[in-house]
Design a protein around this motif. Structure first.
Motif, PDB file in Angstrom:
ATOM      1  N   UNK A  17       0.825  -1.208   0.000  1.00 41.79           N
ATOM      2  CA  UNK A  17       0.000   0.000   0.000  1.00 41.79           C
ATOM      3  C   UNK A  17       0.857   1.255   0.000  1.00 41.79           C
ATOM      4  N   UNK A  18       1.899   1.278   0.843  1.00 38.67           N
ATOM      5  CA  UNK A  18       2.739   2.477   0.933  1.00 38.67           C
ATOM      6  C   UNK A  18       3.576   2.691  -0.319  1.00 38.67           C
ATOM      7  N   UNK A  19       3.843   1.617  -1.068  1.00 35.31           N
ATOM      8  CA  UNK A  19       4.572   1.783  -2.328  1.00 35.31           C
ATOM      9  C   UNK A  19       3.752   2.593  -3.329  1.00 35.31           C
ATOM     10  N   UNK A  20       2.421   2.486  -3.261  1.00 35.53           N
ATOM     11  CA  UNK A  20       1.541   3.234  -4.153  1.00 35.53           C
ATOM     12  C   UNK A  20       1.041   4.526  -3.521  1.00 35.53           C
ATOM     13  N   UNK A  21       1.019   4.582  -2.193  1.00 35.74           N
ATOM     14  CA  UNK A  21       0.593   5.776  -1.470  1.00 35.74           C
ATOM     15  C   UNK A  21       1.531   5.965  -0.276  1.00 35.74           C
ATOM     16  N   UNK A  22       2.620   6.712  -0.465  1.00 35.26           N
ATOM     17  CA  UNK A  22       3.627   6.845   0.600  1.00 35.26           C
ATOM     18  C   UNK A  22       3.080   7.421   1.898  1.00 35.26           C
ATOM     19  N   UNK A  23       1.939   8.109   1.847  1.00 34.74           N
ATOM     20  CA  UNK A  23       1.364   8.697   3.055  1.00 34.74           C
ATOM     21  C   UNK A  23       0.360   7.767   3.738  1.00 34.74           C
ATOM     22  N   UNK A  24       0.237   6.546   3.264  1.00 33.09           N
ATOM     23  CA  UNK A  24      -0.759   5.621   3.816  1.00 33.09           C
ATOM     24  C   UNK A  24      -0.466   5.313   5.285  1.00 33.09           C
ATOM     25  N   UNK A  25      -1.512   5.380   6.100  1.00 33.90           N
ATOM     26  CA  UNK A  25      -1.446   4.935   7.496  1.00 33.90           C
ATOM     27  C   UNK A  25      -2.173   3.591   7.549  1.00 33.90           C
ATOM     28  N   UNK A  26      -1.417   2.507   7.621  1.00 35.39           N
ATOM     29  CA  UNK A  26      -1.991   1.163   7.539  1.00 35.39           C
ATOM     30  C   UNK A  26      -2.196   0.625   8.955  1.00 35.39           C
ATOM     31  N   UNK A  27      -3.426   0.247   9.275  1.00 38.23           N
ATOM     32  CA  UNK A  27      -3.756  -0.205  10.627  1.00 38.23           C
ATOM     33  C   UNK A  27      -4.556  -1.496  10.553  1.00 38.23           C
ATOM     34  N   UNK A  28      -4.439  -2.350  11.579  1.00 39.50           N
ATOM     35  CA  UNK A  28      -5.312  -3.530  11.647  1.00 39.50           C
ATOM     36  C   UNK A  28      -6.697  -3.125  12.113  1.00 39.50           C
ATOM     37  N   UNK A  29      -7.704  -3.873  11.689  1.00 39.20           N
ATOM     38  CA  UNK A  29      -9.034  -3.618  12.244  1.00 39.20           C
ATOM     39  C   UNK A  29      -9.857  -4.888  12.269  1.00 39.20           C
ATOM     40  N   UNK A  30     -10.871  -4.852  13.123  1.00 39.38           N
ATOM     41  CA  UNK A  30     -11.778  -5.986  13.300  1.00 39.38           C
ATOM     42  C   UNK A  30     -13.064  -5.698  12.554  1.00 39.38           C
ATOM     43  N   UNK A  31     -13.493  -6.609  11.708  1.00 42.85           N
ATOM     44  CA  UNK A  31     -14.750  -6.447  10.988  1.00 42.85           C
ATOM     45  C   UNK A  31     -15.928  -6.750  11.911  1.00 42.85           C
ATOM     46  N   UNK A  32     -16.925  -5.883  11.863  1.00 42.06           N
ATOM     47  CA  UNK A  32     -18.091  -6.079  12.712  1.00 42.06           C
ATOM     48  C   UNK A  32     -18.968  -7.214  12.234  1.00 42.06           C
ATOM     49  N   UNK A  33     -18.978  -7.464  10.918  1.00 37.75           N
ATOM     50  CA  UNK A  33     -19.785  -8.535  10.345  1.00 37.75           C
ATOM     51  C   UNK A  33     -18.957  -9.775  10.107  1.00 37.75           C
ATOM     52  N   UNK A  34     -19.266 -10.486   9.041  1.00 35.55           N
ATOM     53  CA  UNK A  34     -18.567 -11.741   8.769  1.00 35.55           C
ATOM     54  C   UNK A  34     -18.333 -11.949   7.293  1.00 35.55           C
ATOM     55  N   UNK A  35     -17.350 -12.771   6.972  1.00 35.38           N
ATOM     56  CA  UNK A  35     -17.005 -13.108   5.592  1.00 35.38           C
ATOM     57  C   UNK A  35     -16.719 -14.605   5.508  1.00 35.38           C
ATOM     58  N   UNK A  36     -16.298 -15.052   4.338  1.00 33.63           N
ATOM     59  CA  UNK A  36     -15.919 -16.456   4.167  1.00 33.63           C
ATOM     60  C   UNK A  36     -14.654 -16.819   4.931  1.00 33.63           C
ATOM     61  N   UNK A  37     -14.006 -15.835   5.547  1.00 31.66           N
ATOM     62  CA  UNK A  37     -12.869 -16.150   6.412  1.00 31.66           C
ATOM     63  C   UNK A  37     -13.275 -17.131   7.508  1.00 31.66           C
ATOM     64  N   UNK A  38     -14.535 -17.068   7.937  1.00 31.07           N
ATOM     65  CA  UNK A  38     -14.990 -17.976   8.986  1.00 31.07           C
ATOM     66  C   UNK A  38     -14.936 -19.430   8.521  1.00 31.07           C
TER      67      UNK A  38
END
Length: 428
Positions: free
Chosen positions: A355-376
């Motif tokens: 992400x930062x290679x394409x947007x050097x100002x990117x602030x990349x953070x982890x987050x928790x999804x409130x819903x669900x996906x096929x990751x489950x």
């Protein structure tokens, strides 16, 4: 054969893959066959599997130059939620490009991701490139219902295809989120669990004009009021704690983990990314009782949408049971546990670097999804699942209103940004 990501996405949007839920679906077959044909054309043999008529899933493997490395799973779903054409500014399945956006149901949820992956593979084919490690592809059916014809079915019946995969990327993460003069890119490293409950109260049926101290409707409503009054305490999972600390540092906002509500209130628009994941929740959503106004029914039912956090499931269920009391019984309609992947990992670092290679100002953070996906589903195989479907989004564009919303659309330049980011990440 389309090569540009915009043309690929437009073609996918023109397939009506509406999933109405409850097994009712337009079917993913034509979209699956389109994806498989494109993969075959770029030298990636693909297989289409149908657990039920027209419910197509596409599986493929891109061999890497270092096959001894753990493989990476890239998954995305072919189905979409319904769209009422009368509510839309454009026909929802026309794949129209207008005003710098590509419009259509599934534009961000999540045919854009499929198009971006296909565009990357097309570039690799033309340039004679291969990734370092094997890339396993799963473009699946039925995510918008319960995955019974998609990811969960594949895990139950074709788990061997995913052997060697230790990590996966899928939907809901990697998109830019403007916060003041900063661009925050949340990468999904966790999901709340999903437990859908049916509640049933029974009583004595009778005439509506007569006294009845054993009224099932009254019992159920009293229990729901108690459920609604449950005070859910703040619980900071590793992902949510890291999100709060890193966003606070990026925005120069003081972080007080003893008063999380006050802290995230200072985050401005970024608060929306975390406010629903600092607690568990139990929300009544469906009520059913009676059939005639002058008849007291013998039973009444309700449904609860319960969302859980790692380490908090038992406590939440105990609080719900205490609120229900002896007059109401519960049963699970669905019960999928929370998902948690490592926050501090080479995989997260590689996504941030891409992400930062394409947007050097990117602030990349982890987050928790409130819903669900096929990751489950895929996490059941011991795979660490991340939400990473990168997009660059313009100011004023409300990404979170797009999935399942009216006039769903994706910015054209955002798609091209996503292709560049995925190319960097998947190549390395």
């Amino acid at each position: 054969m389309a090569e540009d990501v915009v043309d690929l996405c437009a073609a996918l949007l023109r397939f009506d893959t509406t999933n109405h839920g409850g097994g009712e679906s337009a079917g993913e077959r034509e979209a699956a066959e389109f994806v498989a044909a494109h993969l075959d054309a770029v030298g990636v043999p693909a297989t289409v599997l149908e657990p039920a008529p027209r419910r197509g899933n596409v599986l493929a493997r891109v061999p890497g130059t270092e096959p001894d490395l753990p493989a990476l799973l890239v998954h995305a779903h072919l189905d979409v939620v319904p769209a009422d054409a009368a509510e839309w500014s454009v026909p929802p399945f026309a794949g129209i490009e207008r005003d710098g956006y590509l419009w259509g149901r599934g534009a961000v949820d999540m045919k854009d991701m499929i198009a971006m992956v296909l565009a990357v593979l097309g570039t690799w084919s033309r340039e004679g490139r291969r990734p370092r490690r094997d890339i396993v592809l799963a473009f699946v059916a039925d995510e918008e219902d319960r995955g019974a014809h998609g990811a969960h079915w594949l895990v139950d019946h074709h788990a061997d295809f995913f052997a060697g995969c230790t990590t996966a990327i899928g939907e809901s993460g990697g998109y830019s989120h403007p916060v003041g003069d900063r661009r925050v890119y949340p990468v999904g490293t966790a999901e709340r669990g999903t437990s859908h409950l049916r509640l049933t109260a029974t009583g004595r049926a009778g005439h509506g004009s007569r006294r009845n101290d054993d009224n099932a409707v009254v019992k159920l409503l009293a229990a729901l009021a108690r459920v609604g009054a449950i005070e859910h305490p703040v619980r900071l999972t590793p992902t949510v704690r890291a999100f709060i600390e890193r966003v606070g540092a990026a925005l120069d906002v003081p972080v007080d983990l003893a008063d999380v509500d006050a802290t995230i209130a200072r985050f401005g628009p970024a608060a929306r990314l975390v406010e629903n994941t600092i607690r568990t929740s139990a929300t009544p959503t469906v009520l059913k009782a009676g059939y005639k106004v002058n008849v007291i029914p013998g039973s009444a039912t309700a449904e609860l949408d319960v969302r859980t956090l790692p380490g908090a499931v038992d406590d939440l269920m105990a609080s719900i049971d205490a609120a229900l009391g002896p007059d109401v019984r519960r049963e699970f309609l669905a019960d999928e546990p929370p998902v948690q992947a490592p926050v501090d990992s080479p995989w997260f670092d590689a996504m941030a670097a891409a992400l930062r290679a394409e947007d050097p100002e990117a602030v990349v953070v982890p987050y928790c999804m409130g819903g669900g996906t096929d990751a489950k589903a895929f996490s059941r195989l011991g795979i660490d699942c991340y939400g990473f479907a990168p997009l660059s989004l313009p100011a004023g564009y409300d990404y979170r209103a797009m999935p399942h919303g009216v006039d769903e659309r994706v910015p054209v330049e955002g798609l091209r940004f996503g292709v560049r980011v995925l190319d960097r990440f998947l190549s390395s």
